[in-house]
Write an enzyme that holds these catalytic residues in place. Structure first.
Site, PDB file in Angstrom:
ATOM      1  N   GLU A  15      -7.324  -7.611   9.600  1.00 26.72           N
ATOM      2  CA  GLU A  15      -6.077  -8.159  10.116  1.00 26.72           C
ATOM      3  C   GLU A  15      -5.989  -7.759  11.585  1.00 26.72           C
ATOM      4  O   GLU A  15      -6.661  -6.836  12.024  1.00 26.72           O
ATOM      5  CB  GLU A  15      -4.884  -7.605   9.319  1.00 26.72           C
ATOM      6  CG  GLU A  15      -4.968  -8.023   7.855  1.00 26.72           C
ATOM      7  CD  GLU A  15      -3.673  -7.908   7.080  1.00 26.72           C
ATOM      8  OE1 GLU A  15      -3.108  -6.803   7.040  1.00 26.72           O
ATOM      9  OE2 GLU A  15      -3.240  -8.924   6.504  1.00 26.72           O
ATOM     10  N   ASN A  23       5.335  -0.784   1.305  1.00 24.01           N
ATOM     11  CA  ASN A  23       5.580   0.238   2.331  1.00 24.01           C
ATOM     12  C   ASN A  23       5.971  -0.339   3.702  1.00 24.01           C
ATOM     13  O   ASN A  23       6.753   0.281   4.423  1.00 24.01           O
ATOM     14  CB  ASN A  23       4.373   1.178   2.454  1.00 24.01           C
ATOM     15  CG  ASN A  23       3.098   0.451   2.775  1.00 24.01           C
ATOM     16  OD1 ASN A  23       3.000  -0.764   2.623  1.00 24.01           O
ATOM     17  ND2 ASN A  23       2.107   1.193   3.218  1.00 24.01           N
ATOM     18  N   GLU A  28      -6.651  -5.702   2.012  1.00 27.36           N
ATOM     19  CA  GLU A  28      -6.260  -4.489   2.744  1.00 27.36           C
ATOM     20  C   GLU A  28      -5.817  -3.496   1.690  1.00 27.36           C
ATOM     21  O   GLU A  28      -4.695  -3.572   1.171  1.00 27.36           O
ATOM     22  CB  GLU A  28      -5.098  -4.796   3.701  1.00 27.36           C
ATOM     23  CG  GLU A  28      -5.459  -5.721   4.849  1.00 27.36           C
ATOM     24  CD  GLU A  28      -6.404  -5.093   5.844  1.00 27.36           C
ATOM     25  OE1 GLU A  28      -6.671  -3.875   5.769  1.00 27.36           O
ATOM     26  OE2 GLU A  28      -6.900  -5.828   6.712  1.00 27.36           O
ATOM     27  N   CYS A  58      -1.231   3.432   3.989  1.00 22.30           N
ATOM     28  CA  CYS A  58      -2.585   3.304   3.456  1.00 22.30           C
ATOM     29  C   CYS A  58      -3.621   4.046   4.287  1.00 22.30           C
ATOM     30  O   CYS A  58      -4.568   4.594   3.760  1.00 22.30           O
ATOM     31  CB  CYS A  58      -2.950   1.835   3.388  1.00 22.30           C
ATOM     32  SG  CYS A  58      -2.628   0.986   4.946  1.00 22.30           S
TER      33      CYS A  58
END
Ligand code: NDP
Length: 500
Positions: free
Chosen positions: A474, A169, A266, A300
């Site tokens: 992150e 994505n 993630e 997400c």
């Protein structure tokens, strides 16, 4: 009614700018490499469904070369001064900014996301990460610990060879979000993009090389899950950072655990956005649009469970539907378009199936949710109301443009229902009541929360999930903890006492 524009073929774009297209499938040891023996990876333009490029999966030989290059580059890279490493990363950031348009067009061709998005959210976000961690590289230090006469110090060391595995994505953003902190800390990396979006990570490798990155510090190999698995299992690899779905995360985490490797996961989500009666209606609707339909819903952290308090519920649903119907659906290369196709026929099928399930389970489809009669993987953005917590559309990650509105009464009820999920990536609260905003944020079981906005992920702010949505963070200083380790050194200043 949804508006549609006519389409410009991606093939034309790629022909017009051949230097934009990566020269080969992989980038290893500072240069492009090809091995046509690898299984083909067709690049499909989501807005037309046609093949616009063809790459090859990495053969075992390419995987070996990439890992060997990353291992060989490690000693000199980790020994380099942080300031020097940082300069290279910041130079790469500058080049990305200069070429933002070409990189954005490439990302649009690869993902189908409209140029109006990729111009502002993809390569530029990657450049921010390279700037931010490039700036931090010179500041990474250990501590001095006074211990009476004696003392100790800590050394912040890189982990070693890192593997990055990306989802489709945000291909260049994900590659940069992983590479920037990893390289700033003195690690080297082998990165595998999703086979659906293989192009832009190669451009990143090319740009980093141009910026002065020594050969082998950042390598890109293409492939499907098996290539990713081969990388994760290799004993030379010290750390694995995956952006992907929860099922893949479980597999990769388990494989990494067998080798006692560090991980960042993630993963997916089913994030709640709680809108109280006193919220600014227009802002809450804007956030619901950004948090459900940007990138055709393929994000997400999207707030796909919209918990709306009874007093504002009907007005919210009506306004959301009105505004969603104003989406300009069409050619993603036309900058006026603000809603593009899904990434693939498979992803479109998944989203449409969920729309079907929602209707079957008795939710009210207020607008959208239909496949559009045009080439490519297009559907109209869908809003469901009357959704119950036990419905599939309220429990499972769809990863498509399908929003669910759920009505609630009290704060306590909203929080309990919001947290009753295996996921914990993100959450948001909309209210004008300051105390309530912070109270609700503190009680969310989620790694990233917003008050009166949605999906803003500045590079300074740590991003990541709790529960099944992942481990590690992150962005922000927090990312440094996940790409470095601390060595302790005790320094004795006197004699050594021994019992005998
Ligand atoms: P997948 O989990 O299908 O794939 C993620 C990556 O892992 C791909 O590169 C994939 O390769 C690779 N892979 C698959 N199997 C293995 C394996 N056994 N070992 C190593 N690597 C493997 O996710 P998608 O690409 O479909 O992306 C969508 C998902 O990503 C959603 O669930 C979404 O929520 C999540 N996501 C999470 C984000 C976050 O930051 N939390 C951000 C963006 C997405 P290949 O595709 O080639 O098979």
């Amino acid at each position: 009614m949804m508006q549609m524009s006519t389409q410009r073929p991606a093939e034309d774009l790629l022909r017009a700018a051949p230097d934009v297209v990566p020269q080969a499938s992989h980038h290893v040891a500072g240069g492009f490499v090809e091995d046509a023996a690898g299984a083909p990876i067709p690049v499909i333009y989501p807005a037309s469904g046609t093949e616009v490029a063809r790459l090859h999966e990495a053969t075992p030989d390419i995987v070996e070369r990439a890992l060997a290059a990353a291992e060989a580059a490690l000693p000199a890279w980790r020994a380099m001064r942080g300031a020097e490493r940082g300069r290279i990363l910041r130079r790469a950031a500058d080049i990305i900014r200069e070429r933002n348009r070409a990189l954005s067009e490439l990302e649009t061709v690869d993902t189908g996301k409209p140029l109006s998005e990729t111009l502002v959210a993809d390569a530029l976000s990657g450049a921010e990460a390279l700037d931010y961690f490039g700036g931090m590289a010179a500041t990474l230090t250990g501590e001095h610990l006074a211990l009476g006469e004696d003392w100790a110090y800590t050394i912040r060391e890189p982990l070693g060879v890192c593997v990055g595995i990306g989802a489709w994505n945000y291909p260049i953003q994900i590659a940069c979000w992983k590479a920037a902190p990893a390289l700033a800390c003195g690690n080297t990396m082998v990165f595998k993009p999703s086979e659906m979006t293989p192009l832009s990570a190669l451009k990143l490798a090319e740009i980093l090389t141009e910026a002065g990155l020594p050969p082998g510090v950042f390598n890109v190999v293409q492939g499907r899950g098996a290539v990713g698995a081969a990388l994760v299992e290799d004993p030379r690899v010290d750390k694995v950072s995956l952006t992907g779905s929860v099922p893949t995360g479980r597999r990769v985490y388990a494989a990494a655990a067998a080798g006692m490797k560090h991980v960042t996961m993630e993963l997916g989500g089913k994030s709640p956005m709680i809108v109280f009666d006193d919220a600014d209606l227009e802002n809450a609707v804007s956030a619901a649009i950004n948090g459900n339909f940007y990138s055709s819903g393929q994000i997400c952290s999207n707030g796909t469970r919209l918990f709306v308090q009874a007093g504002i519920h009907d007005a919210f649903v009506e306004r959301l539907a009105q505004r969603v119907e104003r989406a300009l659906i069409g050619d993603p290369l036309d900058e006026a378009t603000n809603f593009g196709p899904m990434v693939s026929a498979a992803q479109l099928g998944i989203a449409l199936d969920y729309v079907g399930k929602g209707v079957e389970e008795g939710a009210r489809l207020v607008t959208g949710g239909r496949r559009l009669d045009r080439p490519g993987f297009y559907m109209s953005p869908a809003v469901f109301a009357g959704v119950r917590d036990d419905m599939a559309i309220a429990r499972e990650e769809i990863f498509g443009p399908v929003a669910s509105v759920l009505k609630f009464g009290t704060e306590e009820e909203a929080l309990q229902r919001a947290n009753a999920t295996e996921f914990g990536l993100a959450a948001a609260v909309f209210t004008r009541d300051l105390a309530r905003a912070h109270r609700v944020a503190s009680r969310f079981a989620a790694g990233t929360c917003w008050i009166n906005t949605y999906n803003l992920t500045p590079i300074e702010m740590p991003f990541g999930g709790v529960k099944a949505s992942g481990v590690g963070r992150e962005n922000g200083r927090a990312a440094i903890e996940h790409y470095s380790q601390v060595k302790s050194v005790y320094v004795a200043m006197g004699d050594v006492e021994a019992p005998f």
